[in-house]
Design a protein around this motif. Structure first.
Motif, PDB file in Angstrom:
ATOM      1  N   GLU A  32       0.832  -1.203   0.000  1.00 24.39           N
ATOM      2  CA  GLU A  32       0.000   0.000   0.000  1.00 24.39           C
ATOM      3  C   GLU A  32       0.870   1.257   0.000  1.00 24.39           C
ATOM      4  O   GLU A  32       0.602   2.230  -0.714  1.00 24.39           O
ATOM      5  CB  GLU A  32      -0.910   0.014   1.223  1.00 24.39           C
ATOM      6  N   LEU A  33       1.908   1.244   0.821  1.00 25.65           N
ATOM      7  CA  LEU A  33       2.801   2.403   0.905  1.00 25.65           C
ATOM      8  C   LEU A  33       3.510   2.645  -0.424  1.00 25.65           C
ATOM      9  O   LEU A  33       3.729   3.804  -0.811  1.00 25.65           O
ATOM     10  CB  LEU A  33       3.835   2.187   2.009  1.00 25.65           C
TER      11      LEU A  33
ATOM     12  N   ARG B 242       2.161   5.097  -2.939  1.00 25.80           N
ATOM     13  CA  ARG B 242       2.274   6.532  -2.691  1.00 25.80           C
ATOM     14  C   ARG B 242       3.409   7.152  -3.498  1.00 25.80           C
ATOM     15  O   ARG B 242       3.443   8.371  -3.693  1.00 25.80           O
ATOM     16  CB  ARG B 242       2.499   6.799  -1.202  1.00 25.80           C
ATOM     17  N   GLY B 243       4.352   6.317  -3.924  1.00 21.05           N
ATOM     18  CA  GLY B 243       5.477   6.820  -4.701  1.00 21.05           C
ATOM     19  C   GLY B 243       5.084   7.110  -6.131  1.00 21.05           C
ATOM     20  O   GLY B 243       4.109   6.565  -6.649  1.00 21.05           O
TER      21      GLY B 243
ATOM     22  N   GLN C 209       8.080   1.526  -7.713  1.00 24.49           N
ATOM     23  CA  GLN C 209       7.381   1.958  -6.504  1.00 24.49           C
ATOM     24  C   GLN C 209       7.665   0.920  -5.420  1.00 24.49           C
ATOM     25  O   GLN C 209       7.364  -0.261  -5.596  1.00 24.49           O
ATOM     26  CB  GLN C 209       5.885   2.063  -6.779  1.00 24.49           C
TER      27      GLN C 209
ATOM     28  N   GLY D 143       7.766   0.035  -1.077  1.00 22.80           N
ATOM     29  CA  GLY D 143       7.363   0.367   0.279  1.00 22.80           C
ATOM     30  C   GLY D 143       8.104  -0.485   1.288  1.00 22.80           C
ATOM     31  O   GLY D 143       8.591  -1.579   0.959  1.00 22.80           O
TER      32      GLY D 143
ATOM     33  N   TRP E  95       8.491   4.850   2.097  1.00 24.69           N
ATOM     34  CA  TRP E  95       8.325   4.523   0.676  1.00 24.69           C
ATOM     35  C   TRP E  95       9.239   5.421  -0.146  1.00 24.69           C
ATOM     36  O   TRP E  95       9.719   6.449   0.318  1.00 24.69           O
ATOM     37  CB  TRP E  95       6.876   4.670   0.241  1.00 24.69           C
TER      38      TRP E  95
ATOM     39  N   ARG F 197      10.118   8.066  -2.871  1.00 24.85           N
ATOM     40  CA  ARG F 197       9.407   9.236  -3.396  1.00 24.85           C
ATOM     41  C   ARG F 197       9.937   9.725  -4.734  1.00 24.85           C
ATOM     42  O   ARG F 197       9.523  10.777  -5.221  1.00 24.85           O
ATOM     43  CB  ARG F 197       9.454  10.366  -2.365  1.00 24.85           C
TER      44      ARG F 197
ATOM     45  N   GLU G  65      -5.025  10.373 -12.247  1.00 24.77           N
ATOM     46  CA  GLU G  65      -3.788   9.977 -12.916  1.00 24.77           C
ATOM     47  C   GLU G  65      -4.011  10.008 -14.421  1.00 24.77           C
ATOM     48  O   GLU G  65      -4.952   9.396 -14.931  1.00 24.77           O
ATOM     49  CB  GLU G  65      -3.365   8.567 -12.483  1.00 24.77           C
TER      50      GLU G  65
END
Length: 355
Positions: free
Chosen positions: A16-17, A20-21, A28, A30, A45, A47, A218
């Motif tokens: 899930e984290l 966020r990236g 991506q 986490g 995570w 960035r 997005e």
């Protein structure tokens, strides 16, 4: 050693984290740090390029010495190279982490090998936790990392007899509303949407991802390939992202440039000519064929010449999904991943070993 319930829950959280990236040429990722008792100590995570990797981001939220004896849960194998950031494997070792659990191996010749380095330092390492879920997240990035170019999805809609349009060229709508909604969801999950100038001039597409009448948060970057001029009044010029135009038929050049723009999930939606060109060049990693139960006949086939002179030269694909969408059916097919890693282009945090 079996994975504990706390580790499984932490990996689900790490996935899930990771979302966020930003989607870019970098994966991506986490991370969650667990205490020896299984309590969450920190989360992190990645960035974007040049920022701390997920493991280091999580460790930075802890006081010095707080990670000693802890377990690091990471969606991708900790990296083992120095670029714009240092190797995560070394950061975990210095932090005194006792165990590392990750979902996927890092495919990079430069960035891979973190697990071996951790084991050499006496850290318990367990790969493969929630591997399938992690693959769903970063599968296209893994293909891009192996090949040193973007992952390419080629999409088309067709009648049951393989036509993309009726004899007069009309094609709205072969498929129904559910299939079209699915296309927009997949557009939103892409970094770039590619069409040819023929599609732009014939259909004037906006090339946006929409939910009903609203723009999806997005949006893929619109890309147009071909020598003909795109009119100043074209709908795609009002796209949230600045369009990219390529006055060339060299698809290798286009893909290399998209890669250099940080666009590694490419969605080709440009009609039979462009779809056929990507397939013939060997660049179609995934095919989405939306099939409607209608018959059209006539000459307007969904694919043109793709360089198959005989049945023994056919492009053999593996169907990974058959998805009913109202009256229509989506077939998702992929080719075998037989390509080797390209050194330097597969490193986390960018190309040519930079991070």
């Amino acid at each position: 050693m079996a994975h504990s319930p706390a580790e499984q829950h932490a990996m689900a959280r790490a996935l899930e984290l990771a979302l966020r990236g930003p989607r870019s040429r970098n994966p991506q990722v986490g991370a969650v740090i667990l205490s020896p008792a299984g309590d969450v100590l920190a989360e992190g995570w990645h960035r974007g390029a040049g920022t701390p990797h997920a493991e280091v981001d999580a460790l930075s939220r802890l006081p010095e010495g707080a990670a000693r004896g802890a377990t690091a849960i990471v969606t991708l194998e900790p990296c083992n190279h120095t670029g714009r950031t240092g190797p995560c494997a070394e950061a975990l070792i210095l932090a005194g982490v006792a165990r590392v659990v990750y979902a996927l191996d890092d495919p990079g010749e430069v960035s891979g090998g973190g697990a071996e380095r951790l084991r050499a330092a006496g850290i318990d390492v367990e790969p493969g936790l929630l591997r399938e879920q992690a693959l769903a997240l970063v599968g296209p990035w893994l293909t891009a990392a192996r090949l040193g170019r973007p992952h390419v999805t080629v999409k088309w809609a067709q009648s049951l007899d393989g036509r993309a349009a009726a004899a007069d060229g009309s094609s709205k709508w072969i498929t129904g509303a559910e299939a079209r909604a699915d296309v927009h969801t997949r557009r939103a999950a892409s970094d770039a949407i590619v069409v040819g100038t023929g599609t732009v001039l014939a259909d004037d597409p906006a090339l946006t991802a929409r939910t009903g009448d609203r723009l999806h948060p997005e949006q893929p970057v619109p890309v147009v390939i071909g020598a003909r001029e795109t009119p100043a009044s074209a709908a795609l010029r009002a796209h949230p992202h600045e369009p990219l135009f390529y006055d060339t038929h060299d698809l290798s050049f286009v893909l290399d440039d998209l890669w250099d723009h940080g666009l590694h999930r490419v969605f080709v939606e440009g009609g039979p000519t462009l779809a056929s060109a990507f397939i013939a060049a060997g660049f179609a990693d995934r095919v989405l064929a939306y099939v409607a139960p209608v018959l059209l006949g006539g000459p307007r086939v969904a694919l043109a010449d793709i360089g198959v002179p005989s049945i023994d030269r056919a492009h053999r694909l593996h169907v990974t999904e058959r998805l009913p969408l109202g009256a229509d059916t989506l077939f998702v097919a992929e080719r075998a991943a037989t390509d080797t890693v390209i050194a330097g282009r597969a490193a986390r945090d960018g190309t040519e070993g930079e991070s």
